[in-house]
Design a protein around this motif. Structure first.
Motif, mmCIF file in Angstrom:
data_model
loop_
_atom_site.group_PDB
_atom_site.id
_atom_site.type_symbol
_atom_site.label_atom_id
_atom_site.label_comp_id
_atom_site.label_asym_id
_atom_site.label_seq_id
_atom_site.Cartn_x
_atom_site.Cartn_y
_atom_site.Cartn_z
ATOM 1 N N LEU A 195 17.004 -5.990 1.363
ATOM 2 C CA LEU A 195 16.178 -7.247 1.349
ATOM 3 C C LEU A 195 16.557 -7.465 -0.423
ATOM 4 O O LEU A 195 17.168 -8.813 -0.740
ATOM 5 C CB LEU A 195 14.736 -7.174 0.654
ATOM 6 N N LYS A 196 15.928 -6.392 -1.269
ATOM 7 C CA LYS A 196 16.524 -5.983 -2.615
ATOM 8 C C LYS A 196 17.827 -6.309 -2.791
ATOM 9 O O LYS A 196 18.794 -7.107 -3.852
ATOM 10 C CB LYS A 196 16.253 -4.716 -3.348
ATOM 11 N N GLU A 197 18.637 -6.242 -1.809
ATOM 12 C CA GLU A 197 20.024 -5.648 -2.252
ATOM 13 C C GLU A 197 20.888 -7.107 -1.792
ATOM 14 O O GLU A 197 21.636 -7.890 -1.990
ATOM 15 C CB GLU A 197 20.978 -4.917 -1.395
ATOM 16 N N GLN A 198 20.181 -7.821 -0.671
ATOM 17 C CA GLN A 198 20.887 -8.701 -0.264
ATOM 18 C C GLN A 198 20.105 -10.317 -1.243
ATOM 19 O O GLN A 198 20.803 -11.465 -1.765
ATOM 20 C CB GLN A 198 20.411 -9.378 0.959
ATOM 21 N N LEU A 199 19.117 -10.654 -2.186
ATOM 22 C CA LEU A 199 18.268 -11.494 -2.503
ATOM 23 C C LEU A 199 18.605 -11.142 -4.102
ATOM 24 O O LEU A 199 19.487 -9.825 -4.586
ATOM 25 C CB LEU A 199 16.929 -10.868 -2.563
ATOM 26 N N ARG A 200 18.245 -12.129 -4.743
ATOM 27 C CA ARG A 200 18.668 -12.299 -6.531
ATOM 28 C C ARG A 200 17.497 -10.951 -7.281
ATOM 29 O O ARG A 200 16.327 -11.311 -6.853
ATOM 30 C CB ARG A 200 18.628 -13.615 -7.125
ATOM 31 N N GLU A 201 17.900 -10.825 -8.267
ATOM 32 C CA GLU A 201 17.026 -10.529 -9.484
ATOM 33 C C GLU A 201 15.930 -11.274 -9.555
ATOM 34 O O GLU A 201 15.303 -10.769 -10.085
ATOM 35 C CB GLU A 201 17.571 -10.067 -10.974
ATOM 36 N N THR A 202 15.845 -12.617 -9.450
ATOM 37 C CA THR A 202 14.941 -13.460 -9.814
ATOM 38 C C THR A 202 13.755 -13.410 -8.823
ATOM 39 O O THR A 202 12.704 -13.930 -9.535
ATOM 40 C CB THR A 202 15.623 -15.099 -10.226
ATOM 41 N N ASP A 203 14.047 -13.249 -7.560
ATOM 42 C CA ASP A 203 13.092 -13.083 -6.343
ATOM 43 C C ASP A 203 12.320 -12.350 -6.059
ATOM 44 O O ASP A 203 12.559 -11.094 -7.249
ATOM 45 C CB ASP A 203 13.922 -13.275 -4.872
ATOM 46 N N SER A 204 11.473 -12.031 -5.822
ATOM 47 C CA SER A 204 10.247 -10.880 -5.351
ATOM 48 C C SER A 204 10.079 -10.876 -4.711
ATOM 49 O O SER A 204 10.005 -11.847 -3.602
ATOM 50 C CB SER A 204 8.977 -12.035 -5.933
ATOM 51 N N ILE A 205 9.779 -9.778 -4.116
ATOM 52 C CA ILE A 205 9.138 -8.463 -2.658
ATOM 53 C C ILE A 205 8.387 -8.249 -2.988
ATOM 54 O O ILE A 205 8.185 -6.784 -3.668
ATOM 55 C CB ILE A 205 11.555 -8.498 -2.354
ATOM 56 N N ALA A 206 8.059 -8.691 -1.918
ATOM 57 C CA ALA A 206 6.431 -7.408 -1.566
ATOM 58 C C ALA A 206 5.955 -7.104 -0.397
ATOM 59 O O ALA A 206 6.413 -7.995 0.712
ATOM 60 C CB ALA A 206 5.379 -8.748 -2.193
ATOM 61 N N ARG A 207 5.936 -5.801 -0.434
ATOM 62 C CA ARG A 207 5.076 -4.910 1.292
ATOM 63 C C ARG A 207 4.324 -5.856 1.122
ATOM 64 O O ARG A 207 2.828 -5.327 0.819
ATOM 65 C CB ARG A 207 4.640 -3.730 1.146
ATOM 66 N N TYR A 208 3.971 -6.827 2.085
ATOM 67 C CA TYR A 208 2.918 -7.513 2.549
ATOM 68 C C TYR A 208 1.557 -7.417 3.352
ATOM 69 O O TYR A 208 0.160 -6.741 3.435
ATOM 70 C CB TYR A 208 2.368 -8.928 2.583
ATOM 71 N N GLY A 209 1.834 -6.100 4.726
ATOM 72 C CA GLY A 209 1.055 -5.572 5.325
ATOM 73 C C GLY A 209 1.908 -4.561 5.801
ATOM 74 O O GLY A 209 2.808 -4.004 5.262
ATOM 75 N N GLY A 210 1.931 -4.386 6.868
ATOM 76 C CA GLY A 210 2.507 -2.022 7.144
ATOM 77 C C GLY A 210 3.337 -2.749 8.029
ATOM 78 O O GLY A 210 4.780 -1.973 7.220
ATOM 79 N N GLU A 211 3.911 -3.494 8.621
ATOM 80 C CA GLU A 211 5.593 -4.332 8.653
ATOM 81 C C GLU A 211 5.959 -5.549 8.085
ATOM 82 O O GLU A 211 7.206 -5.986 8.646
ATOM 83 C CB GLU A 211 6.125 -4.024 10.095
ATOM 84 N N GLU A 212 4.874 -5.874 7.026
ATOM 85 C CA GLU A 212 5.564 -7.317 6.687
ATOM 86 C C GLU A 212 5.422 -7.562 5.253
ATOM 87 O O GLU A 212 5.144 -6.514 4.483
ATOM 88 C CB GLU A 212 4.348 -8.147 6.987
ATOM 89 N N PHE A 213 6.698 -8.590 5.217
ATOM 90 C CA PHE A 213 7.241 -8.207 3.630
ATOM 91 C C PHE A 213 7.067 -9.750 3.275
ATOM 92 O O PHE A 213 7.826 -10.796 4.157
ATOM 93 C CB PHE A 213 8.728 -7.928 3.875
ATOM 94 N N ALA A 214 6.347 -10.009 1.995
ATOM 95 C CA ALA A 214 6.813 -11.356 1.755
ATOM 96 C C ALA A 214 7.697 -11.077 0.381
ATOM 97 O O ALA A 214 8.111 -10.606 -0.709
ATOM 98 C CB ALA A 214 5.198 -11.675 0.944
ATOM 99 N N ILE A 215 8.351 -12.655 0.361
ATOM 100 C CA ILE A 215 9.650 -13.006 -0.170
ATOM 101 C C ILE A 215 9.506 -14.019 -1.302
ATOM 102 O O ILE A 215 8.482 -15.051 -0.334
ATOM 103 C CB ILE A 215 10.888 -12.993 0.361
#
Length: 373
Positions: free
Chosen positions: A259-279
């Motif tokens: 996800l970090k490689e595919q998204l922009r530096e201005t985007d935010s990536i978080a682990r929201y739950g066990g296997e869930e990510f929020a972007i």
């Protein structure tokens, strides 16, 4: 008459010496004031990036130096990770991060300051790529009897630094820099630990809430939409059950890195739950956010992941999307809006999960504009 002439010559020579001493005293006073100001500037630097920017750029200009470089011991890539995560700076040509202490020990066999000629060995080790360095001061950075780095000051004036002179103020500067460096690294490391998920190195849920508040305020201020995505790894429990939790952890880390490689530096990536990510996608309207989500879905499904023992794993993901528009932020309760965005994205994700998985679904924000008027 001859004695009178001799006396006159002695008086003239004495006046010249007094003038020279006065000039030196004024110069030393100016230098001390400059170093005092530099010390205040160092102590005012909040982040590691600000501290490095001051040392490697502003300090060189303020003291008319040909080059200023910095070697820092970074055996576990901690400093590199802090700089990678910095939103303000990410490139310092004069910075050299080293994993082993030996180069520092070679420079400072007795852990003391060096002032003198810039030898070819010093040029190669400390001022690689710098132009016209004739004399130098090499400042050991020491904390708790441990050599953690080297601040190297280079001058084009061969007489600027000499082993025949004392440089107490430079030694004091080395102590201040070492303390500031240690404080900045410790402070940012603690801050990072409080906001980063230790497994995936994405933001944690607490940091996501703070970032979401900032982005909603930005949306209100600029009028640009904010895309919000919830991503859930499909059939993740069988991965843990079949291949073990170490394999599951590795998949989570690899997904986060993808996800970090595919998204922009201005985007935010978080682990929201066990296997869930929020972007969070600042400035992304619905068509753009949907395109981003679809690209992520395809990228994950087409990537061959590996487990803890390098077993091949095929992974898919479902993604729910919603958009925060400026109209949602007008007179809205910000906490209610943050909950509505996550809830809406979660409902879009729920739709994906119950309609075949490995898909993308969009749902407009559930917060009704009319309710805010």
């Amino acid at each position: 008459m001859q004695p009178d002439l001799t006396l006159a010559e002695e008086n003239r020579e004495l006046r010249q010496r007094v003038s020279i001493l006065h000039h030196k005293a004024e110069r030393n006073e100016q230098l001390l004031r400059a170093f005092f100001s530099a010390e205040l500037d160092l102590l005012s630097c909040i982040t590691l990036a600000e501290l490095l920017d001051y040392l490697l750029n502003h300090f060189r200009q303020d003291f008319n130096l040909s080059a200023v470089t910095l070697m820092l011991l970074d055996p576990e890539d901690m400093v590199q990770e802090l700089l990678d995560g910095s939103a303000r700076f990410n490139h310092f040509p004069g910075l050299q991060l080293i994993r082993q202490q030996q180069p520092l020990r070679d420079l400072y066999p007795d852990s003391s300051l060096f002032c003198g000629e810039a030898t070819p060995h010093i040029i190669t080790t400390c001022f690689r790529g710098a132009e016209d360095v004739q004399s130098c001061a090499l400042l050991p950075l020491i904390r708790e009897d441990c050599l953690i780095g080297s601040l190297c000051l280079g001058s084009s004036d061969p007489g600027r630094y000499s082993h025949l002179l004392r440089y107490d103020y430079v030694s004091h500067l080395a102590s201040v820099v070492a303390v500031c460096m240690e404080n900045a690294i410790s402070r940012e490391t603690l801050q990072r630990l409080s906001s980063i998920d230790p497994l995936t190195r994405a933001l944690n849920r607490r940091a996501l809430s703070q970032q979401l508040l900032r982005e909603i305020k930005r949306c209100n201020r600029t009028g640009e939409p904010l895309g919000c995505i919830l991503l859930d790894i499909d059939h993740f429990k069988p991965v843990n059950d079949t291949h073990g939790h170490l394999s599951g952890d590795k998949v989570l880390r690899d997904i986060s890195q993808l996800l970090k490689e595919q998204l922009r530096e201005t985007d935010s990536i978080a682990r929201y739950g066990g296997e869930e990510f929020a972007i969070l996608l600042p400035g992304c309207p619905e068509p753009e956010a949907t395109r981003v989500a679809e690209n992520l879905r395809k990228c994950i499904s087409q990537t061959l992941f590996s487990g803890h023992q390098n077993q091949a794993l095929r992974i898919t993901a479902s993604l729910g999307i919603t958009i925060c528009e400026q109209q949602h932020t007008v007179d809205a309760d910000v906490s209610e809006l943050t909950e509505s965005l996550i809830q809406t994205a979660d409902q879009a994700l729920y739709f994906c999960k119950h309609n075949g998985r490995n898909r993308v679904s969009f749902m407009p924000c559930l917060l009704k504009v009319s309710a805010q008027q």
